[in-house]
Design a protein around this motif. Structure first.
Motif, PDB file in Angstrom:
ATOM      1  N   GLY A  74      22.092 -23.162  14.862  1.00 10.91           N
ATOM      2  CA  GLY A  74      21.543 -24.359  15.481  1.00 10.91           C
ATOM      3  C   GLY A  74      22.595 -25.138  16.243  1.00 10.91           C
ATOM      4  O   GLY A  74      23.790 -25.011  15.991  1.00 10.91           O
ATOM      5  N   VAL A  75      22.138 -25.924  17.210  1.00  9.04           N
ATOM      6  CA  VAL A  75      23.024 -26.734  18.036  1.00  9.04           C
ATOM      7  C   VAL A  75      22.452 -28.137  18.139  1.00  9.04           C
ATOM      8  O   VAL A  75      21.244 -28.314  18.311  1.00  9.04           O
ATOM      9  CB  VAL A  75      23.186 -26.128  19.453  1.00  9.04           C
ATOM     10  CG1 VAL A  75      24.018 -27.044  20.335  1.00  9.04           C
ATOM     11  CG2 VAL A  75      23.793 -24.745  19.382  1.00  9.04           C
ATOM     12  N   SER A  76      23.299 -29.145  18.010  1.00 12.24           N
ATOM     13  CA  SER A  76      22.860 -30.515  18.231  1.00 12.24           C
ATOM     14  C   SER A  76      23.850 -31.227  19.127  1.00 12.24           C
ATOM     15  O   SER A  76      25.033 -30.869  19.176  1.00 12.24           O
ATOM     16  CB  SER A  76      22.706 -31.277  16.909  1.00 12.24           C
ATOM     17  OG  SER A  76      23.953 -31.372  16.242  1.00 12.24           O
ATOM     18  N   ASN A 100      30.743 -37.464  24.579  1.00 13.88           N
ATOM     19  CA  ASN A 100      29.600 -36.603  24.310  1.00 13.88           C
ATOM     20  C   ASN A 100      30.043 -35.533  23.329  1.00 13.88           C
ATOM     21  O   ASN A 100      31.148 -34.997  23.442  1.00 13.88           O
ATOM     22  CB  ASN A 100      29.069 -35.970  25.594  1.00 13.88           C
ATOM     23  CG  ASN A 100      28.445 -37.008  26.523  1.00 13.88           C
ATOM     24  OD1 ASN A 100      27.873 -37.993  26.060  1.00 13.88           O
ATOM     25  ND2 ASN A 100      28.554 -36.802  27.827  1.00 13.88           N
ATOM     26  N   GLU A 101      29.170 -35.226  22.385  1.00 11.75           N
ATOM     27  CA  GLU A 101      29.536 -34.321  21.290  1.00 11.75           C
ATOM     28  C   GLU A 101      28.491 -33.221  21.137  1.00 11.75           C
ATOM     29  O   GLU A 101      27.286 -33.459  21.279  1.00 11.75           O
ATOM     30  CB  GLU A 101      29.648 -35.117  19.989  1.00 11.75           C
ATOM     31  CG  GLU A 101      30.074 -34.296  18.784  1.00 11.75           C
ATOM     32  CD  GLU A 101      30.193 -35.142  17.536  1.00 11.75           C
ATOM     33  OE1 GLU A 101      31.271 -35.753  17.335  1.00 11.75           O
ATOM     34  OE2 GLU A 101      29.207 -35.217  16.769  1.00 11.75           O
ATOM     35  N   LEU A 102      28.974 -32.042  20.826  1.00 15.58           N
ATOM     36  CA  LEU A 102      28.115 -30.896  20.554  1.00 15.58           C
ATOM     37  C   LEU A 102      28.546 -30.270  19.237  1.00 15.58           C
ATOM     38  O   LEU A 102      29.735 -30.010  19.033  1.00 15.58           O
ATOM     39  CB  LEU A 102      28.211 -29.875  21.695  1.00 15.58           C
ATOM     40  CG  LEU A 102      27.335 -28.629  21.608  1.00 15.58           C
ATOM     41  CD1 LEU A 102      26.891 -28.191  22.998  1.00 15.58           C
ATOM     42  CD2 LEU A 102      28.081 -27.476  20.930  1.00 15.58           C
ATOM     43  N   THR A 103      27.595 -30.054  18.343  1.00 13.67           N
ATOM     44  CA  THR A 103      27.871 -29.422  17.050  1.00 13.67           C
ATOM     45  C   THR A 103      27.113 -28.108  16.959  1.00 13.67           C
ATOM     46  O   THR A 103      25.898 -28.061  17.203  1.00 13.67           O
ATOM     47  CB  THR A 103      27.447 -30.341  15.888  1.00 13.67           C
ATOM     48  OG1 THR A 103      28.168 -31.569  15.968  1.00 13.67           O
ATOM     49  CG2 THR A 103      27.737 -29.680  14.542  1.00 13.67           C
ATOM     50  N   ILE A 104      27.825 -27.056  16.631  1.00 10.14           N
ATOM     51  CA  ILE A 104      27.234 -25.730  16.460  1.00 10.14           C
ATOM     52  C   ILE A 104      27.264 -25.376  14.984  1.00 10.14           C
ATOM     53  O   ILE A 104      28.332 -25.396  14.359  1.00 10.14           O
ATOM     54  CB  ILE A 104      28.005 -24.668  17.269  1.00 10.14           C
ATOM     55  CG1 ILE A 104      28.119 -25.074  18.741  1.00 10.14           C
ATOM     56  CG2 ILE A 104      27.342 -23.299  17.135  1.00 10.14           C
ATOM     57  CD1 ILE A 104      29.054 -24.193  19.549  1.00 10.14           C
ATOM     58  N   ARG A 105      26.102 -25.049  14.401  1.00  8.08           N
ATOM     59  CA  ARG A 105      26.023 -24.556  13.031  1.00  8.08           C
ATOM     60  C   ARG A 105      25.889 -23.042  13.081  1.00  8.08           C
ATOM     61  O   ARG A 105      24.994 -22.505  13.740  1.00  8.08           O
ATOM     62  CB  ARG A 105      24.825 -25.159  12.293  1.00  8.08           C
ATOM     63  CG  ARG A 105      25.006 -26.591  11.845  1.00  8.08           C
ATOM     64  CD  ARG A 105      26.032 -26.734  10.741  1.00  8.08           C
ATOM     65  NE  ARG A 105      25.671 -26.062   9.518  1.00  8.08           N
ATOM     66  CZ  ARG A 105      25.047 -26.627   8.494  1.00  8.08           C
ATOM     67  NH1 ARG A 105      24.682 -27.907   8.572  1.00  8.08           N
ATOM     68  NH2 ARG A 105      24.794 -25.955   7.394  1.00  8.08           N
TER      69      ARG A 105
END
Length: 654
Positions: A74-76, A100-105
């Motif tokens: 998932g990505v948020s 701006n931030e992007l989190t990859i699970r």
């Protein structure tokens, strides 16, 4: 205090998906773009206004008993507009924190976070594992489109220890990137300087329970992160200042909590040179303060006697590490508006903080300092402080000490990094400020522990005792490279000033290259909430007007403006405290005349007290002139600097 406004978007990717396209991440001003690829491997690329800065660069984290699997679950994303209020503002009190931030699970219990600011890019790994973990290796590549020139400090290997032992005090070399191989071990920050395009400074932030990042070359257009393995066995060096050295290392980097965030890998991106010295990205990325009450933290200026060897004159007593000398320093501090003195190495046995030098009466010194309203600061050896920590800090409290230095760590492996946090926490419990010498760069530590007000990790004034390394050119690299990673204890103020031709490294009669005003300007140009004056008080007493100007300079600031600057050549820094402004300017060995518009001032008139290089400063660098004039925001200031020169001014609102 931190006010946050969030705009959050969420993209959920099905577990069954075999190929996932991760959206590019843009900076708020849309100039910086980060492209991330995940799957069989993990890489990222960075561009600035469409120009490639980093080509695809592999990153990764290898954890024992955890198979490598970078399949995305998932990505948020989120956009943050925040404001950080700094309790110890070495650059500015209000710090905008917009990104701006992007989190990859990933399918494995790991996340990857990227942040993109208008002035840089950072990423970090986060693990979500219940039990403790062992980190075997981390991959951190920095691949550039071509082998740009870069400024880097290289570790000089010491005898009988591995290359991870260093005091983090080396000159910056300027070479093409492809001249470095895996045999060249550099510590950060280092600066990549393309012929065209933005500067890229590589460093890290929020370093805790993990080793610091070194960098090596590849013989091409790339750099690689390298980390000190965990110390399995340690020994103790012999000599005057004993310290712990590693005699055996483990085949892993760190044993740590399974649920945690790892340090940020940071790229500071500056379109112009003048954007670097005031950059506080490393501070923004660090963990917030762990102190509830910071009212007892009192930045300011102090004296230090070690560099000049206590070689005083015009005094009626025998100088040395003794009661009379320290009372003299207390009187000097009181006379010129300093708020503390340092009692450097020698006040006690290095190996026992309770074995006081018999020439010193600590109770008498403490009572005298208290009566004068001057605080005491004490030097300690790291090994000794660690062994005697709680009783020593309690004794410091009894003496009225509010600031200590600890020295000779010279490492940044996991065990040593944890030492810093443990010591800072203990000092906070005793309401003591702390400075580390023999230390790696701050890496945001000063945000997490505001009582850790400054540290060394810089080749500064003390090197004038035994070398000719501290040149004006070196001084003009520090604000653009080392200072970007946090405050630094350079210890300026040497009053015996020399040209390149007349300089000699002489212990007990220490001189500096460049002019008196070059040294004075450092108190404004260099970030350090505690500034230590390293000059000779006996000389200072003969020049009261100069010392009164120096004594008036604050060490923390409401705001900072870099009025003009060129990497390694010159800098003009303006800082505001209350209603007053201060200006510091420095140049390399080239004489310069700069025209600086004062449009950063508020409306109204100011009395400007300036200290500029004297007409003969090119031959006699201690020559200076102090005068006053009236200016306003429509004025243009003419700053003339001799070779190795400087300029210092205070602007008081009328």
């Amino acid at each position: 205090m931190k006010t946050v406004y969030l705009a959050i978007g969420l993209l959920i990717l099905h577990v069954s998906a075999r190929c996932v396209t991760i959206p590019d991440l843009l900076s708020p001003d849309k100039k910086i773009r980060v492209h991330i690829e995940a799957g069989n491997g993990l890489s990222y690329a960075v561009s600035y206004e469409g120009q490639p800065l980093l080509t695809p660069s592999h990153i990764g984290l290898e954890i024992s008993d955890l198979p490598v699997n970078w399949s995305v679950r998932g990505v948020s994303t989120r956009a943050v507009q925040a404001n950080i209020l700094s309790p110890v503002p070495e650059k500015r009190r209000q710090i905008p924190d917009h990104y701006n931030e992007l989190t990859i699970r990933f399918r494995q219990p790991i996340s990857l976070i990227f942040r993109v600011y208008d002035d840089g890019v950072a990423y970090r790994f986060v693990t979500h594992i219940k039990d403790s973990i062992t980190v075997n290796q981390e991959t951190a590549q920095f691949n550039f489109p071509q082998p740009h020139k870069m400024y880097y400090p290289e570790v000089v290997k010491r005898e009988n220890v591995d290359s991870f032992h260093t005091s983090f005090e080396e000159l910056y070399q300027l070479k093409p990137m492809d001249s470095l191989t895996a045999a060249n071990l550099c510590f950060s920050p280092l600066l990549v300087a393309p012929a065209n395009g933005p500067r890229v400074l590589i460093t890290e932030s929020d370093l805790e329970d993990y080793p610091g990042m070194f960098l090596t070359g590849t013989g091409g257009a790339a750099l690689r992160g390298k980390f000190a393995p965990y110390p399995l066995q340690e020994g103790v060096t012999e000599g005057e200042f004993p310290q712990l050295i590693v005699t055996a290392r483990a085949p892993f980097l760190a044993s740590t909590n399974g649920t945690r965030a790892f340090p940020w890998r940071v790229l500071v991106i500056a379109a112009t040179d003048k954007e670097l010295p005031a950059n506080d990205l490393v501070y923004r990325l660090a963990a917030p303060s762990r102190l509830q009450d910071v009212s007892w933290i009192k930045p300011g200026k102090g004296t230090d006697e070690w560099i000049i060897g206590i070689n005083l004159f015009n005094v009626p007593f025998k100088t040395g590490v003794n009661t009379s000398t320290y009372k003299y320093y207390i009187d000097f501090a009181k006379r010129f508006g300093f708020n503390r003195i340092m009692m450097d190495a020698g006040w006690s046995d290095y190996k026992d903080l309770f074995k006081i030098n018999p020439a010193i009466n600590m109770d008498e010194i403490a009572a005298y300092a208290k009566a004068k309203g001057i605080s005491l600061s004490m030097w300690t050896l790291a090994m000794t402080l660690d062994r005697q920590l709680e009783p020593a800090l309690a004794q410091f409290n009894k003496w009225g000490v509010d600031f200590i230095m600890t020295d000779f760590m010279d490492r940044d492996d996991q065990k040593t990094v944890n030492f810093y946090h443990r010591i800072a926490a203990a000092c906070a419990r005793h309401q003591l400020m702390i400075m580390f010498h023999g230390a790696f760069k701050p890496a945001g530590f000063n945000r997490t522990w505001p009582n850790a007000v400054t540290r060394e990790g810089v080749l500064g004034s003390e090197y004038n005792i035994w070398s000719n390394k501290v040149t004006p050119e070196h001084d003009l690299l520090l604000p653009f490279i080392r200072m970007v990673s946090g405050p630094m204890d350079y210890e300026p103020g040497i009053m015996d000033n020399a040209t390149e031709k007349t300089f000699r490294p002489i212990g007990d009669k220490v001189m500096s290259m460049g002019t008196r005003c070059h040294q004075g300007a450092m108190f404004v140009v260099y970030d350090s909430p505690i500034q230590l004056f390293s000059g000779n008080p006996s000389q200072g007493l003969l020049e009261p007007a100069y010392m009164e100007l120096l004594g008036s300079i604050p060490t923390v600031w409401d705001t900072t403006v870099i009025a003009d600057a060129r990497l390694g050549d010159y800098i003009v820094t303006a800082r505001k405290s209350g209603t007053d402004w201060y200006i510091g300017a420095m140049t390399d060995w080239s004489p310069r005349t700069l025209e600086i518009p004062l449009h950063f001032l508020e409306p109204g008139s100011y009395t400007l007290t300036r200290c500029g290089d004297g007409v003969n400063a090119d031959r006699y660098p201690s020559d200076y002139r102090i005068d006053t004039l009236t200016v306003n925001r429509d004025s243009t200031l003419t700053i003339r600097m001799a070779p190795g020169g400087g300029y210092l001014a205070r602007l008081q609102k009328r």
